[in-house]
Design an enzyme around this catalytic site. Structure first.
Site, PDB file in Angstrom:
ATOM      1  N   LYS A 129       2.341  -3.345   7.324  1.00 19.06           N
ATOM      2  CA  LYS A 129       2.591  -3.524   5.880  1.00 19.06           C
ATOM      3  C   LYS A 129       4.040  -3.131   5.561  1.00 19.06           C
ATOM      4  CE  LYS A 129       0.151  -4.638   2.992  1.00 19.06           C
ATOM      5  NZ  LYS A 129      -0.262  -5.969   2.456  1.00 19.06           N
TER       6      LYS A 129
ATOM      7  N   THR B  64       0.826  -1.204   0.000  1.00 18.03           N
ATOM      8  CA  THR B  64       0.000   0.000   0.000  1.00 18.03           C
ATOM      9  C   THR B  64       0.866   1.262   0.000  1.00 18.03           C
ATOM     10  OG1 THR B  64      -1.463   1.281   1.451  1.00 18.03           O
ATOM     11  CG2 THR B  64      -0.097  -0.340   2.521  1.00 18.03           C
ATOM     12  N   ASP B  65       0.294   2.357  -0.458  1.00 13.22           N
ATOM     13  CA  ASP B  65       1.010   3.641  -0.395  1.00 13.22           C
ATOM     14  C   ASP B  65       1.114   4.150   1.045  1.00 13.22           C
ATOM     15  OD1 ASP B  65      -1.676   4.359  -0.020  1.00 13.22           O
ATOM     16  OD2 ASP B  65      -1.683   5.938  -1.546  1.00 13.22           O
ATOM     17  N   GLU B  66       0.333   3.548   1.966  1.00 14.24           N
ATOM     18  CA  GLU B  66       0.298   4.069   3.344  1.00 14.24           C
ATOM     19  C   GLU B  66       1.629   3.882   4.066  1.00 14.24           C
ATOM     20  OE1 GLU B  66      -3.371   3.413   5.461  1.00 14.24           O
ATOM     21  OE2 GLU B  66      -4.465   3.120   3.593  1.00 14.24           O
TER      22      GLU B  66
ATOM     23  N   TYR C   8      -1.626  -0.484  11.046  1.00 12.57           N
ATOM     24  CA  TYR C   8      -1.792  -1.143   9.742  1.00 12.57           C
ATOM     25  C   TYR C   8      -0.598  -0.851   8.846  1.00 12.57           C
ATOM     26  CZ  TYR C   8      -3.246  -1.606   4.842  1.00 12.57           C
ATOM     27  OH  TYR C   8      -3.280  -1.910   3.498  1.00 12.57           O
TER      28      TYR C   8
HETATM   29  P1  NAD Z   1      -9.665  -7.250   2.402  1.00 12.70           P
HETATM   30  O1  NAD Z   1      -9.638  -6.958   3.861  1.00 12.70           O
HETATM   31  O2  NAD Z   1     -10.885  -6.970   1.611  1.00 12.70           O
HETATM   32  O3  NAD Z   1      -9.311  -8.780   2.146  1.00 12.70           O
HETATM   33  C1  NAD Z   1      -8.294  -9.442   2.837  1.00 12.70           C
HETATM   34  C2  NAD Z   1      -8.461 -10.939   2.600  1.00 12.70           C
HETATM   35  O4  NAD Z   1      -7.419 -11.613   3.301  1.00 12.70           O
HETATM   36  C3  NAD Z   1      -9.786 -11.494   3.118  1.00 12.70           C
HETATM   37  O5  NAD Z   1     -10.355 -12.360   2.175  1.00 12.70           O
HETATM   38  C4  NAD Z   1      -9.390 -12.247   4.389  1.00 12.70           C
HETATM   39  O6  NAD Z   1     -10.237 -13.355   4.660  1.00 12.70           O
HETATM   40  C5  NAD Z   1      -7.978 -12.696   4.036  1.00 12.70           C
HETATM   41  N1  NAD Z   1      -7.172 -12.922   5.229  1.00 12.70           N
HETATM   42  C6  NAD Z   1      -7.031 -12.100   6.302  1.00 12.70           C
HETATM   43  N2  NAD Z   1      -6.231 -12.665   7.215  1.00 12.70           N
HETATM   44  C7  NAD Z   1      -5.834 -13.861   6.705  1.00 12.70           C
HETATM   45  C8  NAD Z   1      -4.991 -14.897   7.173  1.00 12.70           C
HETATM   46  N3  NAD Z   1      -4.392 -14.817   8.363  1.00 12.70           N
HETATM   47  N4  NAD Z   1      -4.789 -15.975   6.379  1.00 12.70           N
HETATM   48  C9  NAD Z   1      -5.403 -16.059   5.167  1.00 12.70           C
HETATM   49  N5  NAD Z   1      -6.222 -15.123   4.689  1.00 12.70           N
HETATM   50  C10 NAD Z   1      -6.438 -14.029   5.438  1.00 12.70           C
HETATM   51  O7  NAD Z   1      -8.403  -6.476   1.832  1.00 12.70           O
HETATM   52  P2  NAD Z   1      -8.202  -5.752   0.423  1.00 12.70           P
HETATM   53  O8  NAD Z   1      -8.680  -4.366   0.531  1.00 12.70           O
HETATM   54  O9  NAD Z   1      -8.682  -6.631  -0.655  1.00 12.70           O
HETATM   55  O10 NAD Z   1      -6.606  -5.700   0.382  1.00 12.70           O
HETATM   56  C11 NAD Z   1      -5.852  -6.766  -0.171  1.00 12.70           C
HETATM   57  C12 NAD Z   1      -4.382  -6.415  -0.132  1.00 12.70           C
HETATM   58  O11 NAD Z   1      -4.145  -5.218  -0.852  1.00 12.70           O
HETATM   59  C13 NAD Z   1      -3.847  -6.169   1.293  1.00 12.70           C
HETATM   60  O12 NAD Z   1      -2.561  -6.721   1.378  1.00 12.70           O
HETATM   61  C14 NAD Z   1      -3.811  -4.660   1.407  1.00 12.70           C
HETATM   62  O13 NAD Z   1      -2.807  -4.241   2.308  1.00 12.70           O
HETATM   63  C15 NAD Z   1      -3.487  -4.262  -0.025  1.00 12.70           C
HETATM   64  N6  NAD Z   1      -3.971  -2.929  -0.435  1.00 12.70           N
HETATM   65  C16 NAD Z   1      -5.283  -2.570  -0.244  1.00 12.70           C
HETATM   66  C17 NAD Z   1      -5.719  -1.326  -0.696  1.00 12.70           C
HETATM   67  C18 NAD Z   1      -7.166  -0.901  -0.561  1.00 12.70           C
HETATM   68  O14 NAD Z   1      -7.498   0.243  -0.876  1.00 12.70           O
HETATM   69  N7  NAD Z   1      -8.073  -1.761  -0.139  1.00 12.70           N
HETATM   70  C19 NAD Z   1      -4.828  -0.459  -1.320  1.00 12.70           C
HETATM   71  C20 NAD Z   1      -3.498  -0.854  -1.486  1.00 12.70           C
HETATM   72  C21 NAD Z   1      -3.081  -2.109  -1.054  1.00 12.70           C
HETATM   73  P1  TYD Z   2     -10.515   4.291   4.476  1.00  9.68           P
HETATM   74  O1  TYD Z   2     -11.498   3.908   3.416  1.00  9.68           O
HETATM   75  O2  TYD Z   2     -10.601   3.651   5.822  1.00  9.68           O
HETATM   76  O3  TYD Z   2      -9.080   4.095   3.837  1.00  9.68           O
HETATM   77  P2  TYD Z   2      -7.612   4.553   4.404  1.00  9.68           P
HETATM   78  O4  TYD Z   2      -7.727   5.011   5.793  1.00  9.68           O
HETATM   79  O5  TYD Z   2      -6.853   3.285   4.298  1.00  9.68           O
HETATM   80  O6  TYD Z   2      -7.163   5.623   3.468  1.00  9.68           O
HETATM   81  O7  TYD Z   2     -10.615   5.859   4.700  1.00  9.68           O
HETATM   82  C1  TYD Z   2     -10.451   6.766   3.608  1.00  9.68           C
HETATM   83  C2  TYD Z   2     -10.524   8.160   4.190  1.00  9.68           C
HETATM   84  O8  TYD Z   2     -11.856   8.386   4.685  1.00  9.68           O
HETATM   85  C3  TYD Z   2      -9.598   8.379   5.365  1.00  9.68           C
HETATM   86  O9  TYD Z   2      -9.107   9.718   5.326  1.00  9.68           O
HETATM   87  C4  TYD Z   2     -10.493   8.196   6.575  1.00  9.68           C
HETATM   88  C5  TYD Z   2     -11.842   8.694   6.090  1.00  9.68           C
HETATM   89  N1  TYD Z   2     -13.023   8.041   6.700  1.00  9.68           N
HETATM   90  C6  TYD Z   2     -14.045   8.835   7.251  1.00  9.68           C
HETATM   91  O10 TYD Z   2     -13.992  10.078   7.216  1.00  9.68           O
HETATM   92  N2  TYD Z   2     -15.121   8.197   7.816  1.00  9.68           N
HETATM   93  C7  TYD Z   2     -15.217   6.845   7.870  1.00  9.68           C
HETATM   94  O11 TYD Z   2     -16.206   6.311   8.438  1.00  9.68           O
HETATM   95  C8  TYD Z   2     -14.173   6.048   7.295  1.00  9.68           C
HETATM   96  C9  TYD Z   2     -14.236   4.545   7.330  1.00  9.68           C
HETATM   97  C10 TYD Z   2     -13.092   6.696   6.711  1.00  9.68           C
END
Ligand code: NAD
Ligand code: TYD
Length: 347
Positions: A159, A130-132, A155
């Protein structure tokens, strides 16, 4: 090729599994997922019967299981997405993030290192990050691949740690790896705890829209299917031991995004203009809230020719339509445990 995708029943992972299963009929795709609250096999109903697809229910923290499946299926590549992924949950339960995101990743790295020691040049370990991990930007500037890591939430710290382990296994054991750091994704199958799906859900239900702090936090948003295509590209064409940033060239302050979403939802639901905006409620800020994320995605664009294929308006409309057409999915994931989580977070 036998490919292990971890976290494939979650939000991004399910789109990646679908991309690989449909595009590569000669590969066999193994989806390993523990099916936590965020994992949902309904996300993959359309591919569950495919002959080149196998689901394995299991936890990446279980080293014995990881070693067993590596031995049994002789994976040629790993695309690792399984993670605890929600910042707010990491604030209340950091250890869950240490277990899955750090120890789980190291278990996979150990298995790949041991199984691939004689023919590692033909293998690939792809770590999805992630970019975070880069921390927070001020009003100016973009994250590049050489920006120093500076994580602020449990988090992003977990990561960042897993990214470092992947890189260290590349340096120490010669493990062939690529890492991508992507901005905020949105789209179908997104669990309604993150901003966009939560607010779509709350607008449908006429519930308050909890905007943290002053709402002036900025994120870059990418449609999830564009991320899945980028992952496919980097898996096949990315350079070994390299990192690529992936972003949507699409920065929004939260409050502007929420107002756009409100307008689109009013139209879709045939409600009078302004109805959804009335639900906006400013609530206590998230501790350690990162002000701004913004990605310089020039490297993947120049080296691999990737760019997002949909505009934000198109992607948001597809996302909203998906939620409105998938009420059963939404009902199923927002019953039971979800209600308890929601009470704890927002009351
Ligand atoms: P998500 O929370 O929707 O899905 C995570 C999945 O991992 C779920 O299916 C969960 O059951 C599985 N999981 C969790 N713990 C586990 C374990 N111990 N063993 C096996 N499986 C397990 O997450 P997402 O948003 O789809 O993110 C997927 C990946 O992409 C993550 O690594 C996250 O850090 C990265 N990512 C997410 C975003 C975003 O905006 N959502 C952006 C950049 C990177
Ligand atoms: P989120 O979707 O949790 O992603 P991330 O924190 O990983 O960027 O949140 C996106 C932005 O929205 C973040 O600045 C937090 C804000 N946010 C709210 O203002 N209210 C909410 O209920 C949630 C879940 C997020």
């Amino acid at each position: 090729m036998n490919i292990l995708i971890t976290g494939g029943a979650g939000f991004i992972g399910s789109h990646v599994v679908r991309e690989f299963v449909n595009r590569y009929p000669t590969y066999h795709i193994f989806n390993l997922d523990a099916l936590t609250y965020a994992g949902n096999l309904e996300n993959l109903k359309d591919v569950e019967g495919a002959s080149n697809y196998t689901f394995i229910k299991g936890d990446i923290v279980d080293a014995g299981l990881i070693n067993t499946i590596f031995e049994k299926y002789q994976f040629d590549g790993v695309v690792h997405l399984a993670a605890e992924s929600h910042v707010d949950r990491s604030i209340t339960d950091p250890l869950a993030f240490v277990h899955t995101n750090i120890i789980g990743t190291v278990n996979l790295l150990n298995a790949a290192r041991d199984m691939w020691k004689d023919d590692s040049d033909k293998k690939r370990f792809y770590h999805v990050s992630t970019d975070e991990v880069y921390g927070s930007l001020g009003a100016e500037g973009l994250f590049t691949e050489s920006t120093a890591y500076d994580p602020n939430s449990p988090y992003s710290a977990s990561k960042a740690s897993s990214d470092h382990f992947v890189r260290a296994y590349g340096e120490t054991y010669g493990l062939p790896y690529v890492i991508t750091n992507c901005s905020n994704n949105y789209g179908p199958n997104h669990f309604p705890e993150k901003l966009i799906p939560l607010f779509i859900h709350n607008i449908i239900e006429n519930k308050p829209l909890p905007v943290y702090g002053d709402g002036k936090y900025t994120r870059d948003w990418l449609f999830v299917e564009d991320h899945a295509v980028a992952i496919d590209l980097v898996f096949h064409q990315g350079k070994n031991h390299e990192t690529y940033n992936i972003g949507g060239f699409n920065e929004w302050q939260n409050i502007d995004l929420v107002k756009l979403l409100c307008r689109l939802m009013d139209q879709k639901l045939n409600r009078p203009d302004g109805s959804s905006e009335k639900l906006i409620t400013y609530v206590k800020d998230r501790p350690g809230h990162d002000l701004r994320y913004a990605i310089d995605a020039d490297k993947i664009n120049k080296e691999l020719g990737w760019k997002p294929s949909v505009t934000f308006e198109q992607g948001l409309e597809r996302t909203i339509d998906w939620y409105l057409n998938n009420e059963v999915w939404l009902k199923n994931v927002t019953s039971g445990d979800y209600q308890a989580y929601y009470q704890k977070m927002y009351n």
